[in-house]
Every structure is written in C-alpha cells, then in structure tokens.
Design a protein around this motif. Structure first.
Motif, PDB file in Angstrom:
ATOM      1  N   GLU A 539       0.825  -1.213   0.000  1.00 40.64           N
ATOM      2  CA  GLU A 539       0.000   0.000   0.000  1.00 40.64           C
ATOM      3  C   GLU A 539       0.858   1.261   0.000  1.00 40.64           C
ATOM      4  N   ILE A 540       1.927   1.266   0.784  1.00 45.63           N
ATOM      5  CA  ILE A 540       2.797   2.437   0.834  1.00 45.63           C
ATOM      6  C   ILE A 540       3.464   2.658  -0.522  1.00 45.63           C
ATOM      7  N   ARG A 541       3.929   1.587  -1.147  1.00 46.03           N
ATOM      8  CA  ARG A 541       4.539   1.714  -2.477  1.00 46.03           C
ATOM      9  C   ARG A 541       3.507   2.183  -3.505  1.00 46.03           C
ATOM     10  N   TRP A 542       2.286   1.692  -3.368  1.00 41.51           N
ATOM     11  CA  TRP A 542       1.209   2.082  -4.294  1.00 41.51           C
ATOM     12  C   TRP A 542       0.907   3.575  -4.173  1.00 41.51           C
ATOM     13  N   MET A 543       0.880   4.068  -2.948  1.00 45.20           N
ATOM     14  CA  MET A 543       0.648   5.495  -2.747  1.00 45.20           C
ATOM     15  C   MET A 543       1.767   6.329  -3.373  1.00 45.20           C
ATOM     16  N   ASN A 544       3.003   5.894  -3.212  1.00 46.47           N
ATOM     17  CA  ASN A 544       4.123   6.627  -3.807  1.00 46.47           C
ATOM     18  C   ASN A 544       4.037   6.629  -5.332  1.00 46.47           C
ATOM     19  N   ARG A 545       3.668   5.488  -5.904  1.00 43.07           N
ATOM     20  CA  ARG A 545       3.543   5.425  -7.363  1.00 43.07           C
ATOM     21  C   ARG A 545       2.433   6.356  -7.853  1.00 43.07           C
ATOM     22  N   MET A 546       1.301   6.367  -7.130  1.00 41.89           N
ATOM     23  CA  MET A 546       0.191   7.227  -7.521  1.00 41.89           C
ATOM     24  C   MET A 546       0.595   8.700  -7.444  1.00 41.89           C
ATOM     25  N   ALA A 547       1.276   9.062  -6.358  1.00 47.88           N
ATOM     26  CA  ALA A 547       1.712  10.454  -6.209  1.00 47.88           C
ATOM     27  C   ALA A 547       2.684  10.839  -7.313  1.00 47.88           C
ATOM     28  N   ARG A 548       3.553   9.893  -7.696  1.00 45.03           N
ATOM     29  CA  ARG A 548       4.520  10.171  -8.760  1.00 45.03           C
ATOM     30  C   ARG A 548       3.810  10.347 -10.095  1.00 45.03           C
ATOM     31  N   ARG A 549       2.815   9.501 -10.371  1.00 47.18           N
ATOM     32  CA  ARG A 549       2.083   9.616 -11.634  1.00 47.18           C
ATOM     33  C   ARG A 549       1.336  10.946 -11.720  1.00 47.18           C
ATOM     34  N   ARG A 550       0.832  11.415 -10.601  1.00 42.96           N
ATOM     35  CA  ARG A 550       0.089  12.668 -10.605  1.00 42.96           C
ATOM     36  C   ARG A 550       1.002  13.892 -10.589  1.00 42.96           C
ATOM     37  N   GLY A 551       2.302  13.655 -10.456  1.00 37.89           N
ATOM     38  CA  GLY A 551       3.233  14.777 -10.459  1.00 37.89           C
ATOM     39  C   GLY A 551       3.295  15.530  -9.163  1.00 37.89           C
ATOM     40  N   TRP A 552       2.966  14.873  -8.071  1.00 38.29           N
ATOM     41  CA  TRP A 552       2.928  15.559  -6.778  1.00 38.29           C
ATOM     42  C   TRP A 552       4.166  15.315  -5.926  1.00 38.29           C
ATOM     43  N   LEU A 553       5.067  14.427  -6.357  1.00 34.21           N
ATOM     44  CA  LEU A 553       6.269  14.159  -5.580  1.00 34.21           C
ATOM     45  C   LEU A 553       7.373  15.132  -5.970  1.00 34.21           C
ATOM     46  N   LYS A 554       8.097  15.602  -4.972  1.00 39.06           N
ATOM     47  CA  LYS A 554       9.255  16.449  -5.205  1.00 39.06           C
ATOM     48  C   LYS A 554      10.491  15.556  -5.223  1.00 39.06           C
ATOM     49  N   GLU A 555      10.979  15.297  -6.406  1.00 38.71           N
ATOM     50  CA  GLU A 555      12.142  14.440  -6.559  1.00 38.71           C
ATOM     51  C   GLU A 555      13.179  15.176  -7.393  1.00 38.71           C
ATOM     52  N   GLU A 556      14.408  15.156  -6.916  1.00 39.71           N
ATOM     53  CA  GLU A 556      15.525  15.812  -7.595  1.00 39.71           C
ATOM     54  C   GLU A 556      15.244  17.295  -7.823  1.00 39.71           C
ATOM     55  N   GLY A 557      14.555  17.907  -6.842  1.00 39.81           N
ATOM     56  CA  GLY A 557      14.334  19.340  -6.891  1.00 39.81           C
ATOM     57  C   GLY A 557      13.266  19.783  -7.855  1.00 39.81           C
ATOM     58  N   GLU A 558      12.502  18.860  -8.429  1.00 42.71           N
ATOM     59  CA  GLU A 558      11.482  19.227  -9.395  1.00 42.71           C
ATOM     60  C   GLU A 558      10.121  18.761  -8.915  1.00 42.71           C
ATOM     61  N   ASN A 559       9.103  19.385  -9.433  1.00 45.98           N
ATOM     62  CA  ASN A 559       7.729  18.981  -9.149  1.00 45.98           C
ATOM     63  C   ASN A 559       6.942  19.196 -10.430  1.00 45.98           C
ATOM     64  N   SER A 560       6.673  18.105 -11.125  1.00 49.04           N
ATOM     65  CA  SER A 560       5.993  18.220 -12.407  1.00 49.04           C
ATOM     66  C   SER A 560       4.563  18.648 -12.223  1.00 49.04           C
ATOM     67  N   ARG A 561       3.957  19.045 -13.325  1.00 44.66           N
ATOM     68  CA  ARG A 561       2.597  19.565 -13.277  1.00 44.66           C
ATOM     69  C   ARG A 561       1.614  18.492 -12.833  1.00 44.66           C
ATOM     70  N   PRO A 562       0.719  18.779 -11.863  1.00 41.50           N
ATOM     71  CA  PRO A 562      -0.212  17.763 -11.373  1.00 41.50           C
ATOM     72  C   PRO A 562      -1.287  17.450 -12.393  1.00 41.50           C
ATOM     73  N   SER A 563      -1.729  16.205 -12.342  1.00 42.94           N
ATOM     74  CA  SER A 563      -2.863  15.799 -13.167  1.00 42.94           C
ATOM     75  C   SER A 563      -4.112  15.761 -12.316  1.00 42.94           C
ATOM     76  N   ALA A 564      -5.274  15.850 -12.931  1.00 39.48           N
ATOM     77  CA  ALA A 564      -6.532  15.875 -12.190  1.00 39.48           C
ATOM     78  C   ALA A 564      -7.139  14.490 -12.159  1.00 39.48           C
ATOM     79  N   GLY A 565      -7.765  14.192 -11.025  1.00 38.07           N
ATOM     80  CA  GLY A 565      -8.506  12.943 -10.923  1.00 38.07           C
ATOM     81  C   GLY A 565      -7.597  11.745 -10.728  1.00 38.07           C
ATOM     82  N   ARG A 566      -8.186  10.546 -10.819  1.00 38.65           N
ATOM     83  CA  ARG A 566      -7.452   9.308 -10.652  1.00 38.65           C
ATOM     84  C   ARG A 566      -7.066   8.771 -12.011  1.00 38.65           C
TER      85      ARG A 566
END
Length: 573
Positions: A539-566
């Motif tokens: 579940e924890i890995r799934w949440m991280n993957r979802m956040a990454r797909r939506r562009g909400w994770l700050k990785e390597e100093g960047e934060n990509s544009r968020p997507s809407a919905g699931r």
C-alpha cells in the motif's frame, strides 16, 4: 417524573404528557377535550403501558376531564418555548441536562413551569419526547434511546427517583444516567434562513496541489449535498487543512459544523488549529473531561461519544480517523454521529487506512471519495524494511543478542533521531526495557516505556518531543496522533495479530512527516512475514507510485505539473 396518559374526545389514539394542563389548552383550541386515563411515576412505565395495548379503548375510555388553563398561562409557556428554542435546537438531552442548561444560559424556572414549557414544545412541533430507556414488555427489546445500547448494557435496580425497580444504561453513564423514568428530549433544529449568511475569516497556509484538489472535491460534495464523502489521505498529508474550505463554506452560510475525533487528546490538539483557522469563531470543545456543551457555537470539536447529545444539528460532520477505535466496529457510535447530522447535510469521512469494504465501494464508485497519496511537503512515504529473526521472543526473554534491535538503536543515535519501538502487548514494554538494560545498559537512560494504562503518558510524550528522551517503547496506543520531527520506527513482533495492515501503515506514518529530516526509517521485525506486513508495504509503495504519476512528488528538486482525478493505474490494492 409523574407522567399522564390521556385520551381525546374524538380521537381513539392515546398520548403521553408530563404537563397535562398544556395539552388541555392546546386541544381545547382544536375542539377536543382531554381525559386523563392513568398516571405513572415514570415516563418509561407510561410508555410501556401505552404501547402494551391494554389501555381502555375509545368509547369505553373514561377519565378525569381536564379544564383548560387560562389563556395567559398558555401564552407564557409558548413565549418561553420560543425563547428557549435557539438554545435547545438540534440537541438531544435528558431532563436534568435541559434543566441545567436552561438554568445557566437562560432564566431559571421552577420545575413545574419548565415541564409545561417542554410539553408545549412537543405539542407545537419543536421537540418530541421518549424515555431515556425504552422498556417494552419483551426484555429483548429494551433499548437506551440515547446511545442505542440493547439489553446487554442495561440493568435494573431500585431507583430513588421513581421509587420502584427502574432500568438504566451503563454504556453512556459518563454522560449522565439515562433511566427509564427520565424524559429524553429531541429538539428539532431551527429552519435554515438565507438571511443568516455571515462573513467568516479563514486563515490557511498555502495549499499544495494535492490539498487544493481535495479541497475542491470536498467543496463540491458540500455544494451538491452528498450524504457521505470519503477522503482517503496518507498520514501527514495535511488533510485537515484540505477540508477547512468546506467547513468555511458551511459556516458562512450560517450552518453548524461538528468535527469528530476518536480520542480526547486528538480533540485537544485539533481545537487550537481550528481556532487559528477561524479566529472569529469560538470553538466548542467537548469530551469526557470538558463537561457537556453549554454554548451555541457553530463550530464544535468533540469525541464520538458526545455526538449522542445532538439531533440533526450539523450541516457538515467531519469524522476524523473514522476507522479508529472506538468508532471501529461500534455501530451505536456511528449511528449517533449520523443522528447528529442535519437532514440534507454532508458527512466527510477522513482516514489514512479505510476498511476493506470502504476501499471496494470507492473503487466500484458506490461511494464518492478522493485519494490523497502524498504528504504536504511532497516527499515520498518511507517504505518499511522487513527483518526476520528466528526465536525472536525467546531471545528477548533470555537476553540473547538481537542484531536488528541493536542496529536500530545505533542507527537512530547516529542520525541524531528519535525512535519509537512498538510492541504488541503491555507486558512486552517491560520485557524490551529489561533486554536493553542487559544488552545495552548505556542506552537505558535514553529509554522510557509507555502504554495506554500509563498515567504519566502525557508527561512522557512531552519529554520525548522536547528531546529529553531518545527512545520510547510503546504499544499500538500511539499508532496515531503522535508527530515527531526526527522519528524512526521499529515494530517488534510485527507478525502479532494486533499489527494488521492498517495498524502497520499508521505506525509507518509516524516517520518522515518533517520535510527537513529525510533520514527516518521504518523497520518491521518478526519471526515470520505475514500478509499484514506485505500488504502494508504494497500500500505504501502504491501510494508513492500514484503520487509520482500525478506529479505531486518532489524528486531531484522538481515537481511536475499535477494531473486531475485518478489515473488508470490508481486501482485500490
């Protein structure tokens, strides 16, 4: 309390009154005469008798005809009823509570006068009355009308009030004794008026993209009148701030909001946050040690049990940690919270670990909801590391080496962090402390143990937060509601049944909540790997993957544009 059963001259039905004079005037205006058939020293006995079907029927009924009182008496009672209605509206209170509330916040009344006023409210549609405990002839149908407890939670004893054997409720005793002989009043809320819109100041920090998305969905749920809306948000995501815009909307429309949390300490921590967010609105704080509510504030923070004191009052009910004890597996508590919600109101259920049936219903679209898979600082959730140790408990008892525990203690000290060591049972706290004393005596001064039974728990938590303690050994009592900026977690005996997937996810959620400290780790130590451990990791890995797909994770100093919905990959694991 003396209660009358009466009949009308042209109506075969039977009615109950605690002030028959008020009924006599009310029905005289409608061309009916009131005849008292029986009187009982207990409201419960009167209801039992009336519902037994053994009363005299229509044409054979005869009793004492009551002349109506002077019109001036009725006008006085009606005027007092209108005066008290704003104070009592939306509440469900026993007779003693009504009497105390009126005495403190209005003008004190003699008991006989107050009874007449309350009966007037019942006659004119402002309220209705039941006994505190319903006692029909079949014992299996006995029920407390306040908390919903059945016969298993009720007991019969000699009562000093009604002078006979009386049934009372043990389940909600801490709110005041609910008895069969005591009237229990439900006061209907006042009709909502558009003219009562007010301006309410909302002070919030800047919301993240994820929080803003959740806030918009919650606002839409309130606007559209959704009965229930699920907010599934990871621990430390800032879901409280994300929900506050919906609270703000209801307050500005002149509505009432109830924020329910499972425990007193959570309520006490929440109240200052609400006061800072709404500086113009007083917050009523209600729990077992605060007494019962004596204000009419539109914003109330309360434990779940206190919801039994309200009736259709709140246009918005926010249930925080809805899956936690004591609400988990307790239908009467859930029913009480739902009874507090106004007709057409919205209930927002907030949780980091929804039960399986909620997840399935959300996935199938059977309940509306939203998932927030990222924390407010945008860093990934720490993923647990699994350690297996054969003969774990015997090694603990015999003080043999336990390399994972030793490594954890050293790692936390090396990273200048603080460690929470979770054990499954109360007795295991002292066992682990004894092991540390024998194997690592130099660490013992940095360790303390705390359980749900520990009277000094609050003091120890303050010492932990202030840095006086580095390691705290505890049971699952601290799986929620504790935030440490430099936290590491070890779950000792993670294969024990008390540590199911939800508990392990909550425990893991203690780590990594501070954006400035990214070194925290989560370790699960057990003799065997269980499905609960594996599911928590998934579940924890799934949440991280979802956040990454939506562009909400700050990785390597960047934060990509968020997507809407699931997205298509956001299926519930």
């Amino acid at each position: 309390m003396e209660t009358a059963i009466y009949a009308l001259s042209r109506d075969p039905s039977r009615r109950i009154s605690i002030a028959p004079a008020a009924d006599a005037f009310y029905w005289a205006r409608r061309g009916e005469a009131v005849a008292v058939l029986e009187t009982h020293p207990s409201v419960g006995q009167a209801f039992r008798r009336m519902r037994s079907g053994r009363l005299r029927s229509g044409k054979d009924a005869s009793g004492l005809r009551l002349p109506p009182p002077p019109a001036s008496s009725w006008e006085r009672w009606e005027r007092a009823a209108r005066f008290l209605r704003p104070l009592l509206a939306g509440r469900s209170l026993l007779w003693d509570e009504v009497k105390a509330l009126v005495g403190e916040l209005a003008e004190p009344m003699e008991e006989r006068e107050l009874r007449a006023v309350l009966q007037t409210m019942c006659l004119t549609g402002m309220a209705f009355m039941l006994p505190g405990v319903e006692i029909p002839p079949a014992v299996s149908r006995w029920r407390c009308n306040r908390c919903g407890t059945g016969p298993e939670g009720l007991f019969r004893s000699r009562c000093g009030r009604c002078g006979s054997q009386c049934v009372s409720c043990d389940r909600c005793l801490f709110l005041g004794r609910s008895r069969a002989c005591t009237p229990f009043f439900f006061f209907f809320p006042e009709e909502k008026r558009e003219a009562c819109r007010v301006r309410v100041d909302l002070r919030l920090p800047a919301l993240t993209a994820g929080q803003k998305w959740v806030a918009d969905r919650c606002l839409e749920a309130v606007r559209s009148g959704e009965k229930r809306f699920l907010v599934w948000a990871v621990a430390g995501s800032g879901k409280t701030e994300a929900v506050l815009p919906a609270v703000h909307r209801v307050l500005e429309q002149g509505g009432h909001v109830l924020w329910v949390s499972p425990r007193r300490d959570v309520v006490e921590e929440l109240a200052p946050r609400l006061e800072r967010a709404f500086p113009d609105i007083p917050v009523s704080v209600l729990h077992g040690e605060s007494g019962w509510i004596r204000t009419n504030s539109p914003l109330t923070a309360a434990t779940a049990h206190q919801a039994w004191r309200f009736y259709r009052r709140f246009q918005l009910v926010v249930v925080d940690e809805a899956d936690a004890f004591p609400m988990k597996g307790d239908p009467p508590l859930g029913a009480g919270v739902e009874r507090a919600a106004a007709e057409g109101g919205t209930m927002l259920w907030l949780t980091a670990t929804p039960p399986e049936d909620w997840r399935r219903r959300l996935q199938r679209g059977q309940i509306p909801g939203v998932i927030l898979p990222v924390r407010h600082h945008g860093r990934p959730l720490p993923e647990p590391r699994l350690f297996r140790r054969w003969r774990l408990w015997s090694s603990l008892e015999e003080a043999r080496p336990l390399p994972p525990v030793t490594a954890f203690l050293e790692r936390v000290a090396e990273k200048e962090g603080q460690g929470l060591l979770f054990v499954p049972r109360v007795a295991d706290v002292d066992r682990l402390l004894a092991w540390i004393k024998k194997r690592h005596p130099d660490r013992l001064a940095q360790c303390r143990g705390v359980t749900g039974r520990e009277k000094e728990r609050k003091r120890l938590l303050e010492e932990l937060r202030s840095g006086k303690i580095r390691f705290l050994i505890t049971t699952a009592v601290l799986e929620r509601g504790i935030t440490l900026p430099r936290c590491h977690v070890l779950v000792f005996g993670a294969d024990h049944p008390v540590f199911d997937a939800s508990a392990l996810v909550q425990i893991a959620g203690r780590v990594g909540r501070d954006a400035d400290y990214r070194l925290g780790e989560v370790w699960f130590l057990s003799a065997e790997r269980t499905e609960g451990q594996l599911k928590a990791v998934r579940e924890i890995r799934w949440m991280n993957r979802m956040a990454r797909r939506r562009g909400w994770l700050k990785e390597e100093g960047e934060n990509s544009r968020p997507s809407a919905g699931r997205s298509a990959g956001d299926h519930v694991p």
